[in-house]
Motif scaffolding. Structure first.
Motif, PDB file in Angstrom:
ATOM      1  N   ALA A  72       0.697  -1.212  -0.122  1.00 42.29           N
ATOM      2  CA  ALA A  72       0.028   0.027   0.164  1.00 42.29           C
ATOM      3  C   ALA A  72       0.643   1.141   0.068  1.00 42.29           C
ATOM      4  O   ALA A  72       0.518   2.243  -0.686  1.00 42.29           O
ATOM      5  N   ALA A  73       2.105   1.154   0.761  1.00 38.12           N
ATOM      6  CA  ALA A  73       3.003   2.459   0.785  1.00 38.12           C
ATOM      7  C   ALA A  73       3.735   2.578  -0.599  1.00 38.12           C
ATOM      8  O   ALA A  73       3.819   3.597  -0.832  1.00 38.12           O
ATOM      9  N   THR A  74       3.906   1.654  -1.282  1.00 39.64           N
ATOM     10  CA  THR A  74       4.435   1.844  -2.532  1.00 39.64           C
ATOM     11  C   THR A  74       3.712   2.393  -3.562  1.00 39.64           C
ATOM     12  O   THR A  74       3.869   3.150  -4.475  1.00 39.64           O
ATOM     13  N   ALA A  75       2.468   2.068  -3.177  1.00 40.77           N
ATOM     14  CA  ALA A  75       1.438   2.554  -4.196  1.00 40.77           C
ATOM     15  C   ALA A  75       1.032   3.734  -4.104  1.00 40.77           C
ATOM     16  O   ALA A  75       0.797   4.885  -5.045  1.00 40.77           O
ATOM     17  N   ILE A  76       1.303   4.571  -2.801  1.00 41.06           N
ATOM     18  CA  ILE A  76       1.243   5.669  -2.631  1.00 41.06           C
ATOM     19  C   ILE A  76       2.392   6.707  -3.213  1.00 41.06           C
ATOM     20  O   ILE A  76       2.033   7.853  -3.756  1.00 41.06           O
ATOM     21  N   ALA A  77       3.388   5.925  -3.235  1.00 44.69           N
ATOM     22  CA  ALA A  77       4.474   6.940  -3.727  1.00 44.69           C
ATOM     23  C   ALA A  77       4.217   6.810  -5.383  1.00 44.69           C
ATOM     24  O   ALA A  77       4.377   7.787  -5.979  1.00 44.69           O
ATOM     25  N   ALA A  78       3.748   5.805  -5.995  1.00 45.78           N
ATOM     26  CA  ALA A  78       3.483   5.583  -7.355  1.00 45.78           C
ATOM     27  C   ALA A  78       2.239   6.766  -7.781  1.00 45.78           C
ATOM     28  O   ALA A  78       2.228   7.182  -8.640  1.00 45.78           O
ATOM     29  N   ALA A  79       1.403   7.027  -6.803  1.00 47.68           N
ATOM     30  CA  ALA A  79       0.139   7.777  -7.068  1.00 47.68           C
ATOM     31  C   ALA A  79       0.544   9.288  -7.163  1.00 47.68           C
ATOM     32  O   ALA A  79      -0.247  10.396  -7.748  1.00 47.68           O
ATOM     33  N   LEU A  80       1.768   9.689  -6.906  1.00 46.92           N
ATOM     34  CA  LEU A  80       2.326  11.127  -6.843  1.00 46.92           C
ATOM     35  C   LEU A  80       2.600  11.288  -8.428  1.00 46.92           C
ATOM     36  O   LEU A  80       2.730  12.580  -8.872  1.00 46.92           O
ATOM     37  N   ALA A  81       2.623  10.265  -9.329  1.00 46.52           N
ATOM     38  CA  ALA A  81       3.114  10.496 -10.744  1.00 46.52           C
ATOM     39  C   ALA A  81       2.081   9.803 -11.874  1.00 46.52           C
ATOM     40  O   ALA A  81       2.454  10.125 -13.162  1.00 46.52           O
ATOM     41  N   VAL A  82       0.937   9.455 -11.309  1.00 47.99           N
ATOM     42  CA  VAL A  82       0.277   8.758 -12.178  1.00 47.99           C
ATOM     43  C   VAL A  82      -0.961   9.809 -12.738  1.00 47.99           C
ATOM     44  O   VAL A  82      -1.219  11.171 -12.249  1.00 47.99           O
ATOM     45  N   PRO A  83      -1.333   9.814 -13.917  1.00 45.71           N
ATOM     46  CA  PRO A  83      -2.592  10.689 -14.256  1.00 45.71           C
ATOM     47  C   PRO A  83      -3.807  10.704 -13.383  1.00 45.71           C
ATOM     48  O   PRO A  83      -4.044   9.787 -12.571  1.00 45.71           O
ATOM     49  N   ALA A  84      -4.451  11.858 -13.154  1.00 45.28           N
ATOM     50  CA  ALA A  84      -5.452  12.030 -12.082  1.00 45.28           C
ATOM     51  C   ALA A  84      -6.439  10.969 -12.246  1.00 45.28           C
ATOM     52  O   ALA A  84      -6.680  10.551 -13.397  1.00 45.28           O
ATOM     53  N   GLY A  85      -7.198  10.509 -11.280  1.00 49.88           N
ATOM     54  CA  GLY A  85      -8.073   9.526 -11.527  1.00 49.88           C
ATOM     55  C   GLY A  85      -8.375   8.704 -10.293  1.00 49.88           C
ATOM     56  O   GLY A  85      -7.504   9.177  -9.200  1.00 49.88           O
ATOM     57  N   THR A  86      -9.101   7.588 -10.590  1.00 50.61           N
ATOM     58  CA  THR A  86      -9.259   6.448  -9.349  1.00 50.61           C
ATOM     59  C   THR A  86      -8.610   5.349  -9.756  1.00 50.61           C
ATOM     60  O   THR A  86      -8.654   4.978 -10.727  1.00 50.61           O
ATOM     61  N   TYR A  87      -8.017   4.546  -8.734  1.00 47.49           N
ATOM     62  CA  TYR A  87      -7.129   3.556  -8.977  1.00 47.49           C
ATOM     63  C   TYR A  87      -7.466   2.676  -7.820  1.00 47.49           C
ATOM     64  O   TYR A  87      -7.498   2.924  -6.611  1.00 47.49           O
ATOM     65  N   ASN A  88      -7.766   1.366  -8.158  1.00 47.83           N
ATOM     66  CA  ASN A  88      -7.860   0.200  -7.305  1.00 47.83           C
ATOM     67  C   ASN A  88      -6.492  -0.119  -6.779  1.00 47.83           C
ATOM     68  O   ASN A  88      -5.255  -0.158  -7.805  1.00 47.83           O
ATOM     69  N   VAL A  89      -6.335  -0.569  -5.330  1.00 41.84           N
ATOM     70  CA  VAL A  89      -4.979  -0.971  -5.170  1.00 41.84           C
ATOM     71  C   VAL A  89      -5.170  -2.296  -4.420  1.00 41.84           C
ATOM     72  O   VAL A  89      -5.447  -2.181  -3.089  1.00 41.84           O
ATOM     73  N   THR A  90      -5.074  -3.306  -5.017  1.00 42.68           N
ATOM     74  CA  THR A  90      -4.923  -4.734  -4.406  1.00 42.68           C
ATOM     75  C   THR A  90      -4.130  -5.888  -4.963  1.00 42.68           C
ATOM     76  O   THR A  90      -3.576  -5.495  -6.068  1.00 42.68           O
ATOM     77  N   ASP A  91      -4.347  -6.848  -4.198  1.00 42.13           N
ATOM     78  CA  ASP A  91      -3.679  -8.055  -5.155  1.00 42.13           C
ATOM     79  C   ASP A  91      -3.856  -8.208  -6.292  1.00 42.13           C
ATOM     80  O   ASP A  91      -5.292  -7.920  -6.797  1.00 42.13           O
ATOM     81  N   ALA A  92      -2.839  -8.345  -7.268  1.00 41.47           N
ATOM     82  CA  ALA A  92      -2.974  -8.661  -8.530  1.00 41.47           C
ATOM     83  C   ALA A  92      -4.019  -9.622  -8.936  1.00 41.47           C
ATOM     84  O   ALA A  92      -4.864  -9.548  -9.815  1.00 41.47           O
ATOM     85  N   ASP A  93      -4.280 -10.801  -8.201  1.00 37.85           N
ATOM     86  CA  ASP A  93      -5.228 -11.872  -8.333  1.00 37.85           C
ATOM     87  C   ASP A  93      -5.825 -12.091  -7.050  1.00 37.85           C
ATOM     88  O   ASP A  93      -5.662 -12.935  -6.269  1.00 37.85           O
ATOM     89  N   PRO A  94      -6.946 -11.237  -6.660  1.00 41.25           N
ATOM     90  CA  PRO A  94      -7.617 -11.192  -5.466  1.00 41.25           C
ATOM     91  C   PRO A  94      -8.108 -12.801  -5.121  1.00 41.25           C
ATOM     92  O   PRO A  94      -8.692 -13.412  -6.060  1.00 41.25           O
TER      93      PRO A  94
END
Ligand SMILES: NC(=O)c1ccc[n+]([C@@H]2O[C@H](COP(=O)([O-])OP(=O)(O)OC[C@H]3O[C@@H](n4cnc5c(N)ncnc54)[C@H](OP(=O)(O)O)[C@@H]3O)[C@@H](O)[C@H]2O)c1
Length: 291
Positions: free
Chosen positions: A207-229
């Motif tokens: 989850a923490a690495t996803a927050i770092a990634a969120a600083l550089a992605v296009p604005a929008g909504t993103y799910n952050v979950t296991d790749a294969d729930p």
């Protein structure tokens, strides 16, 4: 390097986000309301600023000079109080009132990007179908105010809003993880939905690495979950193996968002940023946490 201010910076996800963003070379300041919070932030190499998260003027000062604000405020009750609706009042207030004050203050301070925490349980039951960010949401129960926080972040802030819909946090300091382990040691499952229902889960460090990634992605909504729930049955099998019991007793089915089948896809974030979870949280983490 960016100037980043984090609300909810001292919680289970906040602490990890601070560590991750400091390591990535950003200048990070955590909003806190306690001396202990200040100490924790400084130990992680971040600055600390005192502010009232319900007060726009106080937040406006805290956000001065920030490029991005990351709102990770939640107030989830302990497992033994979750069934009591009144135990969720502070969480609802944080998600409705504080998220609005934060979005308005970020707007007034000229912040360019607002990252708002949300939850992947907002989707309607999808059965076996994959659910991307355009799938219908149903909210309900304790997830309704997560949708309010999303709306506040999108509508009260004119810069780039990134909403992160996190799966169920799993980690040694996650209350639900510890609750599930404790129940499993007594032979019981805490799965709320049927065994075949999909459950979006997420390793807290991912989850923490996803927050770092969120600083550089296009604005929008993103799910952050296991790749294969995983399904509840897969989670229970891994959990049973980790605590050395044959199988877990199922609980009586209950209604609500956590009983829905949500095979949530995080593909959009993976493709936009290269982010990927390092572990399949729902099945690959129990043994190491139990140990
Ligand atoms: N996706 C998920 O599965 C998910 C999401 C969120 C939480 N959880 C779980 O819920 C449990 C508790 O987590 P939590 O995030 O609620 O608590 P937490 O980890 O203690 O963090 C909450 C953060 O919000 C701040 N905060 C909360 N209420 C506040 C208020 N009224 N005013 C100012 N700051 C406030 C806290 O600040 P202070 O340090 O000053 O209290 C802290 O920084 C954990 O087990 C976690 O795993 C799960």
């Amino acid at each position: 390097m960016n100037e980043i201010v984090i609300t909810g910076s001292t919680g289970v996800i906040g602490r990890r986000a601070v560590r991750e963003l400091v390591a990535a070379g950003h200048r990070v300041t955590g909003v806190t309301r306690s001396a202990r919070g200040r100490e924790r932030l400084e130990d992680l190499g971040a600055g600390a600023v005192e502010a009232d998260v319900f007060d726009e003027a106080s937040l406006r000062r805290a956000f001065d000079g920030a490029d991005a604000v990351v709102n990770l405020l939640t107030h989830i009750p302990r497992a033994d109080r979750m069934a009591d609706p009144s135990a969720w009042a502070e969480n609802d207030r944080v998600r409705t009132e504080a998220s609005a004050a934060i979005a308005r203050a970020a707007q007034a301070a000229g912040v360019r990007r607002l990252v708002q925490e949300s939850i992947a349980f907002v989707y309607a039951d999808g059965g076996d179908a994959w659910l991307d960010e355009d799938a219908p949401v149903a909210g309900g129960g304790v997830t309704t105010t997560a949708l309010t926080a999303e709306r506040n972040a999108r509508e009260l802030f004119d810069g780039d809003t990134v909403v992160l819909r996190f799966g169920l946090f799993m980690g040694p300091d996650s209350g639900s993880t510890q609750g599930a382990l404790e129940a499993a040691r007594g032979g019981a499952s805490i799965a709320i939905g049927p065994p075949g229902a999909y459950r979006p889960t997420l390793w807290l460090d991912d989850a923490a690495t996803a927050i770092a990634a969120a600083l550089a992605v296009p604005a929008g909504t993103y799910n952050v979950t296991d790749a294969d729930p995983p399904t509840n049955a897969e989670i229970d099998a891994a959990l049973a193996a980790a605590v050395g019991v044959d199988a877990l007793r199922l609980r009586t089915p209950v209604e609500g968002p956590l009983a829905r089948s949500q095979r949530v896809s995080s593909r959009r974030l993976r493709e936009a940023s290269g982010w990927a979870p390092r572990l399949r949280a729902g099945t690959e983490t129990w043994e190491r946490i139990a140990a």
